[in-house]
Design an enzyme around this catalytic site. Structure first.
Site, short mmCIF file in Angstrom:
data_model
loop_
_atom_site.label_atom_id
_atom_site.label_comp_id
_atom_site.label_asym_id
_atom_site.label_seq_id
_atom_site.Cartn_x
_atom_site.Cartn_y
_atom_site.Cartn_z
N GLU A 1 4.68 -0.72 1.41
CA GLU A 1 4.69 -0.59 -0.10
C GLU A 1 4.95 -2.25 -0.04
O GLU A 1 5.03 -2.56 -1.17
CB GLU A 1 6.35 -0.08 -0.09
CG GLU A 1 6.31 1.33 0.01
CD GLU A 1 7.45 1.89 -0.73
OE1 GLU A 1 8.35 0.84 -1.09
OE2 GLU A 1 7.83 2.80 -0.72
N GLU B 1 0.40 -1.41 0.13
CA GLU B 1 0.21 -0.07 0.03
C GLU B 1 1.33 1.39 0.14
O GLU B 1 1.95 1.08 0.56
CB GLU B 1 -0.90 0.29 1.37
CG GLU B 1 -0.39 -0.28 2.81
CD GLU B 1 0.66 0.15 2.75
OE1 GLU B 1 0.76 1.66 2.34
OE2 GLU B 1 1.85 0.09 3.22
#
Length: 348
Positions: free
Chosen positions: A316, A174
């Site tokens: 991430e 994300e």
């Protein structure tokens, strides 16, 4: 618009392959259980992949990006434009997850669900644009039901692409300024916890910033009735990328694709996914223990034991990607070690 697909049963674990893998482990040239989690990883993967020789060479990573209206409350140490800038960084191969994906030989997909600083069309970025950002959940629900549906389906579409590409493991990541605020709010709602216990530093807030963040979450949660299900709370305080992750985790389990969960935000999405469709929990592995406050409690709620603890808190999907070599080593040891009979070694 129908969300009925979320309740479709998940694939079942192949208990026969799991048992055969367990029996194979017992024949390898080592004391029983001496490789600890590396043994149980291989055995679990065998049951999920329906084979006595599991593998995770083909890894698919989807990083979902989305902006949050609650950023207007001053809950992040970084400005909101960073989300769109990082999408461009992903596309250019300069982010941590970009480097990790290349090192692993993994497929990296970036999905732009809605950014205020929209970088537009970019190579290697899938546009599934819903809106520039969610609404500020302190003022109104973060998403309409239509937006929630779009975000959930975006996650499922990534899983479909991963499955079609022959992936053996799905990792969700994300990116979104203020998304630790939305994740903490969602975790508080699902766990009945106080914001001060789950709100953390995020992008680097100091103690006063964390106090303010917790107060914002408390004010936002107070707007809504407490007796609501996980899907409702996801729409009230979640983010596009958090919903996409939840949809991806459910779809992965429905399609029989194991998932490796990353850090705090993705674990909250996993918690929401298990509340929506409990069968998906069996398909989840957990990559790492984040330094973000609240991750430990969220992991505990899922009875999850992460593979590594390196003090990471980047997001991430970086922590999960870092744990992939351990899963690969578990499979290699399981498949390539000699048995006592093959090596001519006396067993117990």
């Amino acid at each position: 618009m129908s969300l009925d697909w979320l309740s479709v049963p998940c694939q079942s674990v192949d208990t026969k392959s799991e048992q055969l893998a367990r029996e194979h482990q017992a024949q390898l040239t080592k004391p029983p259980g001496s490789l600890g989690t590396l043994e149980t990883l291989a055995i679990r993967l065998a049951g999920l992949q329906h084979t006595v020789r599991p593998a995770v060479q083909q890894v698919w990573i989807s990083v979902f990006a989305g902006d949050h209206g609650v950023a207007a409350e001053g809950v992040s140490a970084f400005p909101q434009v960073v989300t769109g800038e990082m999408v461009r960084n992903f596309a250019n191969g300069g982010a941590a997850i970009s480097v990790l994906a290349r090192s692993l030989g993994a497929m990296l997909e970036v999905v732009n669900l809605g950014t205020v600083n929209d970088p537009g069309e970019l190579p290697h970025v899938r546009r599934a644009f819903i809106a520039p950002q969610t609404q500020n959940f302190c003022e109104r629900p973060a998403m309409t039901m239509a937006q929630l549906d779009m975000a959930l389906r975006a996650g499922a579409e990534s899983v479909a692409a991963a499955r079609d590409a022959g992936a053996q493991l799905f990792i969700g990541g994300e990116m979104g300024i203020a998304n630790t605020t939305s994740a903490a709010a969602l975790a508080c709602a699902l766990l009945g916890e106080l914001p001060m216990r789950l709100a953390g530093a995020g992008t680097g807030l100091d103690a006063a910033g964390i106090d303010h963040k917790a107060a914002v979450i408390a004010r936002g949660l107070a707007r809504y009735a407490a007796d609501a299900d996980a899907l409702t709370w996801l729409g009230r305080v979640g983010g596009f990328e958090i919903a996409a992750l939840a949809g991806a985790y459910i779809a992965s389990a429905q399609r029989g694709l194991p998932v490796l969960v990353d850090g705090f935000i993705t674990t909250v999405a996993a918690l929401a996914a298990t509340r929506i469709n409990p069968g998906c929990r069996a398909w989840m592995f957990f990559g790492h223990r984040s330094r973000e406050r609240g991750h430990g409690q969220t992991l505990a709620a899922l009875n999850a034991d992460p593979l590594i603890d390196l003090g990471l808190r980047l997001g991430e999907a970086s922590g999960a990607a870092t744990a992939v070599p351990l899963m690969r080593l578990a499979c290699e040891l399981h498949s390539r070690m000699a048995t006592f009979a093959q090596a001519g070694v006396s067993g117990a």
